[in-house]
Design a protein around this motif. Structure first.
Motif, PDB file in Angstrom:
ATOM      1  N   GLN A   1     -84.784  86.352  67.073  1.00 54.33           N
ATOM      2  CA  GLN A   1     -84.268  85.375  67.042  1.00 54.33           C
ATOM      3  C   GLN A   1     -82.759  85.200  66.176  1.00 54.33           C
ATOM      4  OE1 GLN A   1     -85.803  81.659  65.522  1.00 54.33           O
ATOM      5  NE2 GLN A   1     -87.127  81.334  67.484  1.00 54.33           N
ATOM      6  N   VAL A   2     -81.481  85.177  66.228  1.00 56.13           N
ATOM      7  CA  VAL A   2     -80.835  84.887  65.691  1.00 56.13           C
ATOM      8  C   VAL A   2     -79.910  83.530  64.990  1.00 56.13           C
ATOM      9  CG1 VAL A   2     -78.775  85.798  67.062  1.00 56.13           C
ATOM     10  CG2 VAL A   2     -78.112  86.477  64.982  1.00 56.13           C
TER      11      VAL A   2
ATOM     12  N   HIS B   1     -61.960  88.678  66.779  1.00 58.17           N
ATOM     13  CA  HIS B   1     -63.584  88.896  66.402  1.00 58.17           C
ATOM     14  C   HIS B   1     -63.099  88.012  65.205  1.00 58.17           C
ATOM     15  CE1 HIS B   1     -66.728  90.750  64.451  1.00 58.17           C
ATOM     16  NE2 HIS B   1     -65.749  90.895  63.998  1.00 58.17           N
ATOM     17  N   THR B   2     -64.191  87.816  64.557  1.00 60.14           N
ATOM     18  CA  THR B   2     -63.830  86.948  62.919  1.00 60.14           C
ATOM     19  C   THR B   2     -65.303  87.787  62.174  1.00 60.14           C
ATOM     20  OG1 THR B   2     -63.259  84.387  63.726  1.00 60.14           O
ATOM     21  CG2 THR B   2     -64.392  85.034  62.074  1.00 60.14           C
ATOM     22  N   ALA B   3     -66.602  88.079  62.351  1.00 58.99           N
ATOM     23  CA  ALA B   3     -67.736  88.176  62.512  1.00 58.99           C
ATOM     24  C   ALA B   3     -68.462  88.364  62.974  1.00 58.99           C
ATOM     25  CB  ALA B   3     -68.135  86.644  61.095  1.00 58.99           C
ATOM     26  N   MET B   4     -69.655  88.686  62.725  1.00 61.54           N
ATOM     27  CA  MET B   4     -71.096  89.712  63.557  1.00 61.54           C
ATOM     28  C   MET B   4     -71.908  89.510  62.818  1.00 61.54           C
ATOM     29  SD  MET B   4     -70.998  91.495  66.729  1.00 61.54           S
ATOM     30  CE  MET B   4     -72.570  91.505  67.664  1.00 61.54           C
ATOM     31  N   VAL B   5     -73.554  88.742  63.250  1.00 64.86           N
ATOM     32  CA  VAL B   5     -74.776  88.009  63.058  1.00 64.86           C
ATOM     33  C   VAL B   5     -75.374  89.048  63.642  1.00 64.86           C
ATOM     34  CG1 VAL B   5     -75.803  86.011  61.844  1.00 64.86           C
ATOM     35  CG2 VAL B   5     -73.349  85.998  61.671  1.00 64.86           C
ATOM     36  N   LEU B   6     -75.934  90.162  63.453  1.00 69.27           N
ATOM     37  CA  LEU B   6     -77.339  90.796  63.767  1.00 69.27           C
ATOM     38  C   LEU B   6     -78.526  90.296  63.158  1.00 69.27           C
ATOM     39  CD1 LEU B   6     -76.178  94.129  62.501  1.00 69.27           C
ATOM     40  CD2 LEU B   6     -75.799  92.900  65.263  1.00 69.27           C
ATOM     41  N   GLY B   7     -79.296  90.355  64.366  1.00 70.26           N
ATOM     42  CA  GLY B   7     -80.842  89.702  64.491  1.00 70.26           C
ATOM     43  C   GLY B   7     -81.515  91.140  63.872  1.00 70.26           C
TER      44      GLY B   7
ATOM     45  N   ALA C   1     -76.448  77.256  64.703  1.00 67.08           N
ATOM     46  CA  ALA C   1     -76.988  77.771  65.751  1.00 67.08           C
ATOM     47  C   ALA C   1     -77.738  78.690  66.134  1.00 67.08           C
ATOM     48  CB  ALA C   1     -75.419  78.592  66.180  1.00 67.08           C
ATOM     49  N   LYS C   2     -78.536  78.883  66.889  1.00 66.12           N
ATOM     50  CA  LYS C   2     -79.835  79.888  66.899  1.00 66.12           C
ATOM     51  C   LYS C   2     -80.417  80.371  68.468  1.00 66.12           C
ATOM     52  CE  LYS C   2     -83.695  78.379  67.235  1.00 66.12           C
ATOM     53  NZ  LYS C   2     -85.708  77.888  66.450  1.00 66.12           N
TER      54      LYS C   2
END
Length: 258
Positions: free
Chosen positions: A252-253, A159-165, A243-244
Protein backbone atom coordinates in the motif's frame (compact mmCIF):
# COMPACT_ATOMS: atom_id res chain seq x y z
CA UNK A 1 9.91 35.43 -24.13
CA UNK A 2 13.20 33.87 -23.00
CA UNK A 3 13.05 30.32 -21.68
CA UNK A 4 14.45 31.16 -18.27
CA UNK A 5 11.98 34.02 -17.83
CA UNK A 6 9.08 31.78 -18.80
CA UNK A 7 10.33 29.11 -16.39
CA UNK A 8 10.51 31.58 -13.51
CA UNK A 9 7.01 32.82 -14.34
CA UNK A 10 5.62 29.26 -14.23
CA UNK A 11 7.33 28.60 -10.90
CA UNK A 12 5.85 31.82 -9.50
CA UNK A 13 2.38 30.85 -10.77
CA UNK A 14 2.65 27.52 -8.92
CA UNK A 15 2.58 29.42 -5.63
CA UNK A 16 -1.06 29.58 -4.46
CA UNK A 17 -0.40 33.07 -3.08
CA UNK A 18 0.03 34.32 -6.67
CA UNK A 19 -2.43 34.48 -9.60
CA UNK A 20 -2.60 31.33 -11.72
CA UNK A 21 -1.09 31.45 -15.19
CA UNK A 22 -3.58 32.59 -17.86
CA UNK A 23 -4.73 30.37 -20.73
CA UNK A 24 -4.06 31.39 -23.40
CA UNK A 25 -1.42 33.87 -22.33
CA UNK A 26 2.24 34.68 -21.97
CA UNK A 27 2.96 31.40 -20.17
CA UNK A 28 1.76 29.27 -23.08
CA UNK A 29 4.62 27.85 -25.22
CA UNK A 30 3.93 27.74 -28.92
CA UNK A 31 5.16 24.24 -29.74
CA UNK A 32 6.22 20.93 -28.17
CA UNK A 33 9.99 21.37 -28.62
CA UNK A 34 9.85 24.78 -26.93
CA UNK A 35 7.69 23.31 -24.18
CA UNK A 36 10.26 20.65 -23.32
CA UNK A 37 12.99 23.29 -23.37
CA UNK A 38 10.93 25.35 -20.89
CA UNK A 39 10.47 22.23 -18.74
CA UNK A 40 14.24 21.81 -18.62
CA UNK A 41 14.56 25.46 -17.62
CA UNK A 42 11.95 24.99 -14.87
CA UNK A 43 13.88 22.05 -13.43
CA UNK A 44 17.16 23.99 -13.62
CA UNK A 45 15.60 27.07 -11.97
CA UNK A 46 14.23 24.99 -9.10
CA UNK A 47 17.78 23.88 -8.35
CA UNK A 48 16.63 20.41 -7.30
CA UNK A 49 18.25 17.12 -8.22
CA UNK A 50 16.39 15.14 -10.93
CA UNK A 51 15.41 11.70 -9.64
CA UNK A 52 13.80 10.16 -12.72
CA UNK A 53 10.75 10.70 -14.92
CA UNK A 54 6.98 10.63 -14.92
CA UNK A 55 4.89 9.62 -17.90
CA UNK A 56 1.51 11.32 -18.08
CA UNK A 57 -1.65 10.76 -20.14
CA UNK A 58 -0.91 7.09 -20.72
CA UNK A 59 -4.56 6.15 -21.23
CA UNK A 60 -6.89 7.08 -24.06
CA UNK A 61 -9.37 8.42 -21.51
CA UNK A 62 -6.77 10.80 -20.03
CA UNK A 63 -5.67 11.90 -23.49
CA UNK A 64 -9.28 12.64 -24.49
CA UNK A 65 -9.94 14.56 -21.24
CA UNK A 66 -6.81 16.68 -21.72
CA UNK A 67 -7.11 17.07 -25.50
CA UNK A 68 -3.80 15.28 -26.17
CA UNK A 69 -2.57 13.08 -29.02
CA UNK A 70 -0.34 10.91 -26.82
CA UNK A 71 1.67 10.68 -23.59
CA UNK A 72 3.89 13.39 -22.07
CA UNK A 73 6.97 13.18 -19.88
CA UNK A 74 8.12 15.25 -16.90
CA UNK A 75 10.96 15.17 -14.39
CA UNK A 76 10.78 13.74 -10.88
CA UNK A 77 12.77 15.70 -8.32
CA UNK A 78 14.62 14.20 -5.36
CA UNK A 79 13.37 16.86 -2.94
CA UNK A 80 9.78 16.01 -3.90
CA UNK A 81 10.19 12.23 -3.67
CA UNK A 82 8.66 10.88 -0.45
CA UNK A 83 8.33 7.46 1.18
CA UNK A 84 4.92 6.22 2.28
CA UNK A 85 3.28 6.97 4.64
CA UNK A 86 3.84 10.71 4.60
CA UNK A 87 2.13 14.09 4.65
CA UNK A 88 2.26 17.15 2.41
CA UNK A 89 1.24 20.67 3.48
CA UNK A 90 -1.81 22.12 1.75
CA UNK A 91 -0.10 25.53 1.62
CA UNK A 92 2.40 24.32 -1.01
CA UNK A 93 -0.04 23.87 -3.90
CA UNK A 94 -3.31 25.21 -5.29
CA UNK A 95 -4.72 21.70 -5.36
CA UNK A 96 -3.70 18.07 -4.91
CA UNK A 97 -4.74 15.56 -7.55
CA UNK A 98 -3.93 11.99 -6.49
CA UNK A 99 -2.99 9.33 -9.04
CA UNK A 100 -2.21 5.72 -8.04
CA UNK A 101 0.55 4.44 -10.32
CA UNK A 102 3.11 1.67 -10.72
CA UNK A 103 6.66 2.99 -10.42
CA UNK A 104 9.98 1.35 -11.28
CA UNK A 105 13.41 1.92 -9.78
CA UNK A 106 16.18 1.12 -12.26
CA UNK A 107 19.09 -1.05 -11.23
CA UNK A 108 21.26 -0.23 -14.22
CA UNK A 109 21.58 2.34 -16.97
CA UNK A 110 19.51 2.43 -20.13
CA UNK A 111 21.77 4.82 -22.05
CA UNK A 112 20.53 6.84 -24.97
CA UNK A 113 20.21 4.60 -28.03
CA UNK A 114 18.56 5.31 -31.34
CA UNK A 115 15.02 3.95 -31.18
CA UNK A 116 15.20 3.33 -27.43
CA UNK A 117 14.47 -0.09 -25.93
CA UNK A 118 11.66 -2.62 -26.19
CA UNK A 119 9.74 -3.95 -23.17
CA UNK A 120 11.99 -6.95 -22.56
CA UNK A 121 15.16 -4.87 -22.73
CA UNK A 122 13.72 -2.20 -20.46
CA UNK A 123 12.54 -4.81 -17.95
CA UNK A 124 16.09 -6.17 -17.60
CA UNK A 125 17.19 -2.82 -16.17
CA UNK A 126 14.50 -2.71 -13.46
CA UNK A 127 15.57 -3.38 -9.87
CA UNK A 128 12.18 -3.04 -8.16
CA UNK A 129 8.51 -2.20 -8.62
CA UNK A 130 6.63 0.09 -6.23
CA UNK A 131 3.05 1.03 -5.50
CA UNK A 132 3.07 4.80 -5.80
CA UNK A 133 1.14 8.04 -5.82
CA UNK A 134 1.89 10.85 -8.17
CA UNK A 135 0.51 14.15 -6.91
CA UNK A 136 -0.44 16.59 -9.63
CA UNK A 137 -0.62 20.36 -9.36
CA UNK A 138 -0.30 23.14 -11.91
CA UNK A 139 0.69 26.73 -12.51
CA UNK A 140 -2.51 26.98 -14.56
CA UNK A 141 -4.76 26.32 -11.58
CA UNK A 142 -8.15 24.80 -12.33
CA UNK A 143 -7.63 25.43 -16.06
CA UNK A 144 -4.94 22.73 -16.30
CA UNK A 145 -7.36 20.26 -17.92
CA UNK A 146 -7.93 22.70 -20.80
CA UNK A 147 -4.28 23.74 -21.18
CA UNK A 148 -3.24 21.38 -23.99
CA UNK A 149 0.02 19.58 -24.61
CA UNK A 150 2.62 22.37 -24.79
CA UNK A 151 1.57 24.25 -21.62
CA UNK A 152 1.30 21.01 -19.63
CA UNK A 153 4.76 19.88 -20.76
CA UNK A 154 6.29 23.27 -19.89
CA UNK A 155 4.67 23.05 -16.43
CA UNK A 156 6.80 19.91 -15.84
CA UNK A 157 3.88 17.77 -16.99
CA UNK A 158 1.96 19.13 -13.94
CA UNK A 159 4.12 17.12 -11.53
CA UNK A 160 4.09 18.15 -7.86
CA UNK A 161 5.36 15.21 -5.80
CA UNK A 162 5.88 11.45 -5.76
CA UNK A 163 5.10 9.09 -2.89
CA UNK A 164 6.72 5.66 -3.16
CA UNK A 165 5.49 2.56 -1.40
CA UNK A 166 7.64 -0.48 -0.56
CA UNK A 167 10.06 -1.91 -3.10
CA UNK A 168 8.98 -5.25 -4.59
CA UNK A 169 11.88 -7.06 -6.24
CA UNK A 170 10.11 -10.27 -7.33
CA UNK A 171 7.72 -8.33 -9.55
CA UNK A 172 8.38 -10.42 -12.68
CA UNK A 173 6.19 -13.18 -11.24
CA UNK A 174 3.16 -10.86 -11.09
CA UNK A 175 0.58 -10.11 -13.77
CA UNK A 176 0.29 -6.49 -12.69
CA UNK A 177 -1.41 -5.57 -15.96
CA UNK A 178 -4.60 -7.15 -14.60
CA UNK A 179 -4.02 -6.71 -10.86
CA UNK A 180 -6.72 -4.67 -9.12
CA UNK A 181 -5.69 -1.40 -7.52
CA UNK A 182 -8.05 0.23 -5.02
CA UNK A 183 -7.97 3.96 -4.28
CA UNK A 184 -9.50 5.05 -0.98
CA UNK A 185 -10.07 8.60 0.27
CA UNK A 186 -10.64 8.95 4.01
CA UNK A 187 -11.27 5.21 4.24
CA UNK A 188 -13.99 5.10 1.57
CA UNK A 189 -13.53 3.44 -1.81
CA UNK A 190 -13.07 6.05 -4.51
CA UNK A 191 -12.28 3.92 -7.58
CA UNK A 192 -10.59 0.76 -8.82
CA UNK A 193 -8.38 0.09 -11.83
CA UNK A 194 -5.75 -2.12 -13.42
CA UNK A 195 -2.23 -1.64 -14.75
CA UNK A 196 -3.44 -2.23 -18.29
CA UNK A 197 -5.01 1.24 -18.23
CA UNK A 198 -1.54 2.79 -18.46
CA UNK A 199 -0.66 2.31 -22.13
CA UNK A 200 -1.41 -1.41 -21.92
CA UNK A 201 0.85 -1.94 -18.92
CA UNK A 202 3.70 -0.35 -16.95
CA UNK A 203 6.44 -2.02 -19.02
CA UNK A 204 4.94 -0.66 -22.21
CA UNK A 205 5.10 2.79 -20.63
CA UNK A 206 8.73 2.32 -19.59
CA UNK A 207 9.67 1.24 -23.11
CA UNK A 208 7.83 4.24 -24.57
CA UNK A 209 9.80 6.55 -22.27
CA UNK A 210 13.15 5.17 -23.46
CA UNK A 211 12.08 5.77 -27.06
CA UNK A 212 10.77 9.24 -26.27
CA UNK A 213 13.99 10.19 -24.46
CA UNK A 214 16.16 8.71 -27.21
CA UNK A 215 14.56 11.13 -29.66
CA UNK A 216 15.70 13.93 -27.32
CA UNK A 217 19.23 12.54 -27.03
CA UNK A 218 18.72 11.19 -23.52
CA UNK A 219 18.67 7.92 -21.61
CA UNK A 220 17.92 6.62 -18.13
CA UNK A 221 20.38 5.94 -15.31
CA UNK A 222 20.63 3.40 -12.51
CA UNK A 223 18.67 4.72 -9.53
CA UNK A 224 16.17 6.62 -11.64
CA UNK A 225 12.53 6.27 -10.62
CA UNK A 226 9.99 6.06 -13.44
CA UNK A 227 6.28 6.34 -12.72
CA UNK A 228 4.08 4.97 -15.45
CA UNK A 229 0.64 6.61 -15.36
CA UNK A 230 -2.57 6.55 -13.38
CA UNK A 231 -4.44 3.23 -13.18
CA UNK A 232 -7.65 4.37 -11.40
CA UNK A 233 -9.76 7.50 -11.61
CA UNK A 234 -8.03 10.58 -10.20
CA UNK A 235 -9.10 12.13 -6.89
CA UNK A 236 -8.87 15.71 -5.62
CA UNK A 237 -7.75 15.96 -1.99
CA UNK A 238 -8.40 18.88 0.35
CA UNK A 239 -6.66 19.81 3.59
CA UNK A 240 -7.02 17.10 6.22
CA UNK A 241 -7.87 14.33 3.77
CA UNK A 242 -5.96 11.07 3.44
CA UNK A 243 -5.51 8.91 0.35
CA UNK A 244 -4.50 5.25 0.35
CA UNK A 245 -3.99 2.93 -2.61
CA UNK A 246 -3.99 -0.82 -2.10
CA UNK A 247 -1.96 -2.72 -4.70
CA UNK A 248 -2.64 -6.15 -3.17
CA UNK A 249 0.51 -8.27 -2.87
CA UNK A 250 2.71 -5.27 -3.74
CA UNK A 251 1.55 -3.39 -0.66
CA UNK A 252 0.00 0.00 0.00
CA UNK A 253 0.91 3.65 -0.39
CA UNK A 254 -0.65 6.55 1.52
CA UNK A 255 -0.34 10.24 2.33
CA UNK A 256 -2.27 13.00 4.05
CA UNK A 257 -2.74 16.66 3.10
CA UNK A 258 -1.98 18.60 6.27
Amino acid sequence: MQLDHLAEALITARNPANPAAPLPGPLTPGDIDTAYAVQDAVVAALGQRPAGYKVAATSKIAQEHLGLDGPLSGRLLAERLYRSPTSLPASEQRFFVVEPEYAFTLGRDLPQREGGYNEEEAAEAVASLHPAFEIVGSAYGDAWREAGAAPLIADNAVHTAMVLGPAYEDWRTLDFRRRKVRLEVDGALHSEGEGIRAMGGPLETLAWLTQHLAARGRGLAAGDVVTTGVVTDIAYLAQGQRAKADFGELGQVSFTVT
